[in-house]
Design a protein around this motif. Structure first.
Motif: not given
Length: 285
Positions: A176, A181, A202-204, A207
């Protein structure tokens, strides 16, 4: 079965994914070189096959020491079946060095295809599959992992990598921070097993999910870097600067176009037009 080295893919978890060729090879090979002999024997039992040959361990710590003996066995006409705990040998698993040794000694090598966590995760991810790269395991040390992630920041292909459940939270948090993100990804865990799970987002989002704790064997699929629209006027200026330094205009256009993924003809034509309009007596001089 033909003599030589036989690389065989083993199930990721679901025993029924084993191919009939793998079953036959387990029963007929002279030597079975296994990453974990206990797991291979358990697999054979689950498949209802009796391993007919000698079983030897072939994991990272003993791989180098075992190669000469296995090469000698193959050279003498024996069949060596190489299997790992799951998936295809040599793909982030032992095997590459033995294959290289057989190639160097002009010995026969064949492969029994089958399950692969890389392509299974890629197919399930919902991300572009036309072009992809495999990155093995993510680096363990934070500094090395950050440099590795920075190298993926502008990667135009979908990237696939493995990660430990103990490090997935920190890796996703780093992703992120380095990649942003909004970059999309998928985290696949326990593929083909009872608790198989694929998380996409999404990466956000991923995570945040990983921070709660994740178990099992994990494969991550990362979307390609988003395409950045080229600023044509600034690229033309780069072409002109190279030409001013002595490079042929066509060569300069080709170099800048290759670096930024734009049309060489468009850059060249724009640079020529700009040069023409910049001559004394022309408008815009």
């Amino acid at each position: 079965m033909n003599t030589g080295l036989v690389l065989a893919a083993t199930p990721l978890g679901e025993v029924r994914d084993a191919s009939p060729r793998l079953v036959a090879a387990l029963g007929t090979a002279d030597i079975v070189a296994a990453e974990d002999t206990r797991r291979t024997k358990a697999l054979a039992a689950a498949l209802g096959v009796t391993i007919g040959g000698k079983v030897v361990s072939f994991y990272d710590a003993v791989e180098t020491a075992r190669i000469d003996g296995l090469v000698e066995a193959i050279a003498s006409g024996q069949t060596v079946l190489l299997v790992t705990d799951a998936g295809m040998p040599s793909v982030s698993d032992p095997g590459y060095r033995l294959v290289t040794a057989c190639v160097d000694n002009d010995l026969p090598i064949t492969c029994l295809p089958g399950p692969s966590a890389v392509t299974t995760a890629l197919a399930l991810s919902g991300l572009p599959c036309e072009r992809f790269c495999f990155e093995g395991f993510a680096p363990r040390k934070p500094g090395e992992r950050e440099r590795w992630l920075r190298a993926l920041k502008e990667e135009p292909r979908t990237a696939v990598f493995f990660e430990s459940p103990h490090r997935i939270a920190s890796t996703m948090a780093d992703a992120v921070r380095v990649l942003g993100g909004e970059r999309r990804a998928a985290v696949c865990r326990e593929l083909t097993k009872q608790y198989e799970e694929v998380r996409r987002g999404t990466l956000a989002e991923l995570a945040e999910w990983a921070a709660e704790g994740v178990r099992g064997e994990i494969t991550v699929v990362l979307a390609p870097a988003p395409k950045v629209e080229a600023d044509l006027p600034s690229l033309v200026e780069q072409v002109r600067a190279l030409a001013d330094d002595g490079m042929r205009l066509k060569d300069a256009a080709a170099q800048v176009a290759g670096e930024h993924g734009v049309s060489k003809k468009a850059l060249y034509d724009s640079a020529v037009a700009m040069n023409t309009n910049s001559r004394p007596g022309r408008s815009g001089a």
